[in-house]
Design a protein around this motif. Structure first.
Motif, mmCIF file in Angstrom:
data_model
loop_
_atom_site.group_PDB
_atom_site.id
_atom_site.type_symbol
_atom_site.label_atom_id
_atom_site.label_comp_id
_atom_site.label_asym_id
_atom_site.label_seq_id
_atom_site.Cartn_x
_atom_site.Cartn_y
_atom_site.Cartn_z
ATOM 1 N N LYS A 1 0.821 -1.210 0.000
ATOM 2 C CA LYS A 1 0.000 0.000 0.000
ATOM 3 C C LYS A 1 0.849 1.251 0.000
ATOM 4 O O LYS A 1 1.895 1.320 0.617
ATOM 5 C CB LYS A 1 -0.914 0.013 1.220
ATOM 6 C CG LYS A 1 -2.096 -0.878 1.038
ATOM 7 C CD LYS A 1 -3.249 -0.193 1.640
ATOM 8 C CE LYS A 1 -4.548 -0.270 1.014
ATOM 9 N NZ LYS A 1 -4.803 0.076 -0.281
ATOM 10 N N ASP A 2 0.350 2.243 -0.720
ATOM 11 C CA ASP A 2 0.932 3.570 -0.693
ATOM 12 C C ASP A 2 0.833 4.066 0.743
ATOM 13 O O ASP A 2 -0.238 4.047 1.336
ATOM 14 C CB ASP A 2 0.126 4.466 -1.641
ATOM 15 C CG ASP A 2 0.689 5.864 -1.749
ATOM 16 O OD1 ASP A 2 1.574 6.218 -0.954
ATOM 17 O OD2 ASP A 2 0.238 6.598 -2.631
ATOM 18 N N PRO A 3 1.941 4.533 1.342
ATOM 19 C CA PRO A 3 1.899 4.924 2.755
ATOM 20 C C PRO A 3 1.135 6.226 3.021
ATOM 21 O O PRO A 3 0.953 6.603 4.150
ATOM 22 C CB PRO A 3 3.378 5.083 3.106
ATOM 23 C CG PRO A 3 4.047 5.391 1.823
ATOM 24 C CD PRO A 3 3.261 4.658 0.769
ATOM 25 N N TYR A 4 0.727 6.906 1.976
ATOM 26 C CA TYR A 4 0.046 8.183 2.152
ATOM 27 C C TYR A 4 -1.441 8.051 1.875
ATOM 28 O O TYR A 4 -1.856 7.393 0.931
ATOM 29 C CB TYR A 4 0.655 9.230 1.222
ATOM 30 C CG TYR A 4 2.122 9.427 1.478
ATOM 31 C CD1 TYR A 4 2.559 10.165 2.572
ATOM 32 C CD2 TYR A 4 3.078 8.842 0.660
ATOM 33 C CE1 TYR A 4 3.911 10.327 2.826
ATOM 34 C CE2 TYR A 4 4.432 8.997 0.904
ATOM 35 C CZ TYR A 4 4.836 9.741 1.988
ATOM 36 O OH TYR A 4 6.167 9.889 2.247
ATOM 37 N N ALA A 5 -2.240 8.715 2.699
ATOM 38 C CA ALA A 5 -3.689 8.726 2.499
ATOM 39 C C ALA A 5 -4.011 9.550 1.257
ATOM 40 O O ALA A 5 -3.381 10.568 1.001
ATOM 41 C CB ALA A 5 -4.373 9.325 3.723
ATOM 42 N N LYS A 6 -4.978 9.068 0.497
ATOM 43 C CA LYS A 6 -5.422 9.799 -0.692
ATOM 44 C C LYS A 6 -6.574 10.709 -0.302
ATOM 45 O O LYS A 6 -7.687 10.258 -0.042
ATOM 46 C CB LYS A 6 -5.848 8.812 -1.776
ATOM 47 C CG LYS A 6 -4.695 7.977 -2.280
ATOM 48 C CD LYS A 6 -5.141 6.990 -3.327
ATOM 49 C CE LYS A 6 -3.949 6.144 -3.742
ATOM 50 N NZ LYS A 6 -4.349 5.037 -4.597
ATOM 51 N N ARG A 7 -6.296 11.985 -0.256
ATOM 52 C CA ARG A 7 -7.315 12.949 0.152
ATOM 53 C C ARG A 7 -8.517 12.939 -0.785
ATOM 54 O O ARG A 7 -9.637 13.170 -0.357
ATOM 55 C CB ARG A 7 -6.723 14.343 0.243
ATOM 56 C CG ARG A 7 -5.714 14.467 1.362
ATOM 57 C CD ARG A 7 -5.208 15.899 1.487
ATOM 58 N NE ARG A 7 -4.109 15.960 2.419
ATOM 59 C CZ ARG A 7 -4.244 16.266 3.688
ATOM 60 N NH1 ARG A 7 -5.429 16.528 4.173
ATOM 61 N NH2 ARG A 7 -3.203 16.316 4.478
ATOM 62 N N GLN B 1 -9.467 9.486 2.623
ATOM 63 C CA GLN B 1 -8.852 8.467 3.462
ATOM 64 C C GLN B 1 -8.207 9.040 4.723
ATOM 65 O O GLN B 1 -7.570 10.083 4.690
ATOM 66 C CB GLN B 1 -7.788 7.702 2.677
ATOM 67 C CG GLN B 1 -8.359 6.839 1.590
ATOM 68 C CD GLN B 1 -7.282 6.113 0.815
ATOM 69 O OE1 GLN B 1 -6.165 6.606 0.659
ATOM 70 N NE2 GLN B 1 -7.615 4.935 0.315
ATOM 71 N N ASN B 2 -8.390 8.329 5.800
ATOM 72 C CA ASN B 2 -7.717 8.561 7.071
ATOM 73 C C ASN B 2 -7.421 7.184 7.626
ATOM 74 O O ASN B 2 -8.323 6.368 7.752
ATOM 75 C CB ASN B 2 -8.626 9.317 8.045
ATOM 76 C CG ASN B 2 -8.852 10.734 7.613
ATOM 77 O OD1 ASN B 2 -7.970 11.554 7.747
ATOM 78 N ND2 ASN B 2 -10.026 11.017 7.082
ATOM 79 N N ARG C 1 -4.756 0.214 6.119
ATOM 80 C CA ARG C 1 -3.524 -0.552 6.313
ATOM 81 C C ARG C 1 -3.724 -1.795 7.169
ATOM 82 O O ARG C 1 -2.791 -2.548 7.402
ATOM 83 C CB ARG C 1 -2.465 0.340 6.936
ATOM 84 C CG ARG C 1 -2.055 1.460 6.003
ATOM 85 C CD ARG C 1 -0.942 2.272 6.589
ATOM 86 N NE ARG C 1 -0.617 3.365 5.707
ATOM 87 C CZ ARG C 1 -0.321 4.577 6.108
ATOM 88 N NH1 ARG C 1 -0.294 4.846 7.393
ATOM 89 N NH2 ARG C 1 -0.037 5.514 5.246
#
Length: 75
Positions: free
Chosen positions: A14-20, A24-25, A55
């Motif tokens: 998974k991409d470690p960053y939330a997709k605004r 996503q949170n 995650r």
């Protein structure tokens, strides 16, 4: 056990960053996870559908309850 392996494999890729754009949170606070589990009280007789496991922090703890877990992730 197979579900745990799938969840852990998904977390590694998974991409470690939330997709605004998706709102996503990611749940990471252990205290919040414990409060959810205390309120939910799932057991081996339950079937749980987790929508948006992110995650997998909550998913891993749900698996430990013995419930049958299905996790649905949009991306």
């Amino acid at each position: 056990m197979r579900v745990i392996a799938v969840a852990k494999a998904a977390m590694r890729t998974k991409d470690p960053y939330a997709k605004r754009s998706l709102g996503q949170n990611f749940l990471i606070d252990g205290e919040v996870i414990n409060r959810i589990l205390d309120t939910f009280r799932s057991n081996e007789n339950d079937i749980v559908l987790e929508i948006g496991p992110g995650r997998g922090a909550l998913t891993e703890k749900l698996i430990e309850t013995g419930a049958q877990i299905y996790a649905l992730e949009f991306d």
